[in-house]
Design an enzyme around this catalytic site. Structure first.
Site: not given
Ligand SMILES: NC(=O)c1ccc[n+]([C@@H]2O[C@H](COP(=O)([O-])OP(=O)(O)OC[C@H]3O[C@@H](n4cnc5c(N)ncnc54)[C@H](OP(=O)(O)O)[C@@H]3O)[C@@H](O)[C@H]2O)c1
Length: 305
Positions: A10, A101, A103-105, A132, A136, A161-162, A176, A199, A206
């Site tokens: 990945g 790992l 994610s900030s999500c 998701y 996490k 973060c992203n 993304h 959009w 971000r």
């Protein structure tokens, strides 16, 4: 030290393998065909044979909003099962070090920014990636529980973060924001489009970090694992507006057309910025500027299209 990297094919895994410090370790980087994390007996036998000293868990089912909305079951079930399988198998095999790992999500959707580590589970999750995020949260808590039951197991979680960078996904169904905008502006330039739509008003903010910097953090964390906090945000600690990202990517790609805001479209969360206080005290910071990271990502895109 023998390191096992899951998810080695990945974006994060590839950036870890490409980092100069990788050569200081004996690295195990099995593909999914050799180590399927949805199959716990496969994991147990792999660990028994290969006996890593530490696991960096960078595997997951990852995607943008569209993919999360289209397949919520897979995003929840596969991520949850992978996390539980690999953590419990590692514990049974007596592996003492595990870097998970997340994610900030996984932070609540209405949490106030900057997002600090103690906000986990303090509110409702963002509905578009709830499955998701639940997975996490579960793996993060499982690391805490394993450590709480036996302190000799250092099972800790980094919360990036992203990310964007080399080995990113550019296909619009899975991408993304940054890779999606790179491919959109390349196409617009090729077809001499005079304008491209954004959009919303483009003022949502971000935080995107170059994936090569996350790899750098991983090697810093490996060397300083005892003093690494149980959960730690990893990011820039600063963010940019969507308009800034479009403008910066247009510069790198060479798109000279205009931008038109489509105010009928959703903007998503106004801001998602991590609190980097713990990261700063831990002594690491991200070093790649947005411009430099974008240039390397665009080079990668051109080489691989
Ligand atoms: N990308 C981001 O913006 C971001 C931000 C924060 C956190 N993270 C976290 O960082 C980690 C890596 O993300 P990424 O962007 O590198 O994702 P990615 O590019 O989609 O890579 C995911 C990796 O997981 C592997 N994988 C999926 N299912 C598997 C299974 N059943 N068994 C073994 N391996 C499996 C994939 O293998 P295949 O090649 O076989 O599919 C691939 O190597 C994830 O935990 C993600 O949540 C990512």
């Amino acid at each position: 030290m023998r390191l096992l990297i899951t998810g080695s094919t990945g974006m994060v895994g590839q950036n870890i393998l490409e980092h100069p410090d990788a050569s200081n370790y004996e690295v195990l980087a099995p593909r999914r065909s050799e180590l399927d994390l949805l199959d716990i007996s496969n994991i147990k036998s792999y660990l028994a044979v290969n006996q890593p000293d530490m696991i960096i868990h960078a595997a997951g089912v990852v995607g943008g909003i569209q993919a999360n909305i289209a397949e919520p079951v897979r995003f929840l079930v596969d991520n949850m099962n992978m996390g539980v399988n690999v953590l419990t198998a590692a514990k049974s095999a007596g592996i003492k070090r595990f870097l998970n790992l997340s994610s900030s999500c996984m932070y609540p959707k209405d949490a106030s920014n900057p997002l600090s580590e103690n906000l986990i589970l303090k509110g409702e999750l963002e509905p578009t990636n709830e499955g998701y995020a639940l997975a996490k949260v579960a793996s993060t808590r499982l690391c805490e529980y394993i450590h709480a039951e036996d302190e000799s197991f250092l099972y800790k979680t980094a919360i990036p973060c992203n990310l964007y960078g080399r080995h990113d996904k550019f296909d619009p169904k899975n991408s993304h924001m940054i890779p999606a905008v790179i491919s959109k502006l390349f196409d617009a330039k090729k077809s001499n489009q005079s304008a491209v739509d954004i959009w919303g008003d483009g003022q949502a903010r971000r935080e995107f970090m170059y994936a090569g910097d996350l790899a750098d953090f991983v090697f810093y964390a490996i060397c300083n694992f005892e003093r690494m906090p149980q959960n730690i945000n990893v990011g820039l600690g600063k963010d940019y507006s969507i308009n800034d990202y479009y403008a910066e990517i247009a510069k790198v790609v060479g798109f000279e057309g205009a931008f038109v805001h489509d105010l009928t479209k959703p903007v998503g969360m106004r801001q998602k910025l991590i609190d980097d206080s713990k990261l700063k005290s831990f002594g690491w910071n991200s070093s790649t500027s947005l411009e430099c990271g974008l240039m390397q990502t665009v080079e990668y895109y051109k080489d691989t299209q």
